[in-house]
Design an enzyme around this catalytic site. Structure first.
Site, PDB file in Angstrom:
ATOM      1  N   ALA A  89       0.796  -1.235   0.000  1.00 36.18           N
ATOM      2  CA  ALA A  89       0.000   0.000   0.000  1.00 36.18           C
ATOM      3  C   ALA A  89       0.826   1.281   0.000  1.00 36.18           C
ATOM      4  CB  ALA A  89      -1.002   0.031   1.155  1.00 36.18           C
ATOM      5  N   ALA A  90       2.152   1.177  -0.146  1.00 41.71           N
ATOM      6  CA  ALA A  90       2.949   2.412  -0.223  1.00 41.71           C
ATOM      7  C   ALA A  90       2.465   3.261  -1.402  1.00 41.71           C
ATOM      8  CB  ALA A  90       4.426   2.080  -0.380  1.00 41.71           C
ATOM      9  N   GLY A  91       2.189   2.590  -2.537  1.00 43.62           N
ATOM     10  CA  GLY A  91       1.677   3.315  -3.710  1.00 43.62           C
ATOM     11  C   GLY A  91       0.302   3.914  -3.435  1.00 43.62           C
ATOM     12  N   ASP A  92      -0.520   3.212  -2.699  1.00 41.09           N
ATOM     13  CA  ASP A  92      -1.863   3.733  -2.386  1.00 41.09           C
ATOM     14  C   ASP A  92      -1.765   4.969  -1.503  1.00 41.09           C
ATOM     15  OD1 ASP A  92      -2.856   1.567  -3.777  1.00 41.09           O
ATOM     16  OD2 ASP A  92      -3.043   0.328  -1.980  1.00 41.09           O
TER      17      ASP A  92
HETATM   18  O1  RIB Z   1      -2.040  -2.016  -2.906  1.00 41.80           O
HETATM   19  C1  RIB Z   1      -2.172  -2.872  -1.816  1.00 41.80           C
HETATM   20  C2  RIB Z   1      -3.511  -3.543  -1.841  1.00 41.80           C
HETATM   21  O2  RIB Z   1      -3.587  -4.395  -2.962  1.00 41.80           O
HETATM   22  C3  RIB Z   1      -3.795  -4.422  -0.640  1.00 41.80           C
HETATM   23  O3  RIB Z   1      -4.405  -3.724   0.411  1.00 41.80           O
HETATM   24  C4  RIB Z   1      -4.653  -5.520  -1.235  1.00 41.80           C
HETATM   25  O4  RIB Z   1      -5.950  -5.534  -0.738  1.00 41.80           O
HETATM   26  C5  RIB Z   1      -4.636  -5.302  -2.747  1.00 41.80           C
HETATM   27  O5  RIB Z   1      -5.761  -4.660  -3.182  1.00 41.80           O
END
Ligand code: RIB
Length: 308
Positions: A250-253
């Site tokens: 989730a670093a990109g998120d």
């Molecule tokens: O980008 C990370 C995410 O990718 C995780 O939280 C997982 O659920 C997938 O969607």
């Protein structure tokens, strides 16, 4: 007054096992710690944006099950507007199985469930929020037709679209032409352009190709090397902060959520990228997707300022 953002995308429950290293095909590895955490690229970006200071409406589909209940409760704790989080009567909530190695790297498999049923009709229901937003944030863990419908609705209303093209897939130019900022990582940039991104020169080449296909700006994330930014006016790398990685999930998120907040506040693009780099750097020092998203004061502290 916080900027009003709409994030449309997936919500998952992440089942995480931390191991010394990632298992190979056919191999059983013992000795891992197990934990669950809220995840899904869309939900992670929405929560990251809310913690970074945005007023966020989340558009998504979750099941009528316990994972859906828990996800919704989490969105409410993070003060997301959940008016357009639809409960699907036929499909389960999304689930991701994640291995995290000691060096922070991961591998992820997703059972999309209700995410795969987020439809263009759902986009039309969310039209009042999308057309009034300061920006719309999208990823690719929900059907492409839905992503396209949302991007086109926003673009027609003059709302800037930030598209994080993850997970990697080829995209039509009609979608790219509706995108203000495209934020691939190296793998996604290679899938979109055929250019293997290994250094600044190849990052610049891939980004120029994407600009030629119609996006207005490219922010190519490079992990520990920061991000490459290309617009018609500039082309340069913005370095990031040095941290000891625990979990890069989730670093990109988190980068995208924070980027959207700074962008919607009207800050100069390079400052937006610095803000997003700081948020992402903090996130890799913590385990889990949504648990790793930092608050605005934490981001500002790393940036060494007191803005906001
Ligand atoms: O980008 C990370 C995410 O990718 C995780 O939280 C997982 O659920 C997938 O969607």
């Amino acid at each position: 007054m916080p900027s009003s953002l709409v994030v449309l995308g997936s919500s998952n429950t992440d089942m995480i096992i931390q191991l010394e290293r990632l298992p190979r095909p056919g191999e059983t590895l013992l000795g891992g710690n197990f934990t669950t955490a809220a995840g899904g690229k869309g939900a992670n970006q929405a929560v990251a944006a809310a913690r970074a200071g945005g007023a966020v409406t989340f558009v998504a589909r979750i099941g009528r099950d316990i994972f859906g209940d828990q996800a919704l409760a989490g969105f409410q704790r993070d003060r997301l507007n959940t008016d357009y989080v639809f409960r699907d009567p036929t499909a389960p909530s999304g689930v991701a199985l994640i291995f995290v190695a000691r060096d922070g790297s991961n591998s992820i498999a997703v059972a999309g469930g209700a995410n795969a049923r987020l439809s263009p009709a759902d986009v039309r229901k969310a039209k009042p929020a999308i057309t009034r937003a300061a920006a719309l944030v999208l990823q690719l863990e929900t059907p492409l037709a839905t992503v396209q419908a949302a991007a086109q609705l926003a673009a027609r209303a003059g709302v800037p679209v930030i598209l994080n093209p993850a997970p990697a897939q080829a995209l039509p130019d009609t979608l790219l032409q509706a995108v203000h900022l495209l934020t691939p990582n190296e793998t996604e940039a290679e899938t979109l352009t055929g250019v293997k991104v290994t250094d600044d020169a190849s990052a610049a080449r891939a980004a120029r190709q994407l600009l030629a296909r119609g996006v207005r700006g490219v922010i190519l994330t490079l992990g520990a090397r920061g991000a490459w930014v290309t617009t018609p006016e500039l082309s340069r790398r913005v370095p990031t902060f040095r941290v000891k990685p625990v979990d890069t999930t989730a670093a990109g998120d988190v980068f995208n959520g924070a980027l959207a907040v700074a962008f919607s506040e009207g800050r100069p693009l390079l400052e937006c990228v610095r803000f997003a780099n700081a948020a992402a750097a903090l996130s890799v020092t913590r385990l889990g997707a949504q648990p790793s998203a930092p608050t605005r004061p934490q981001i500002e502290r790393l940036l060494g300022g007191t803005r906001g």
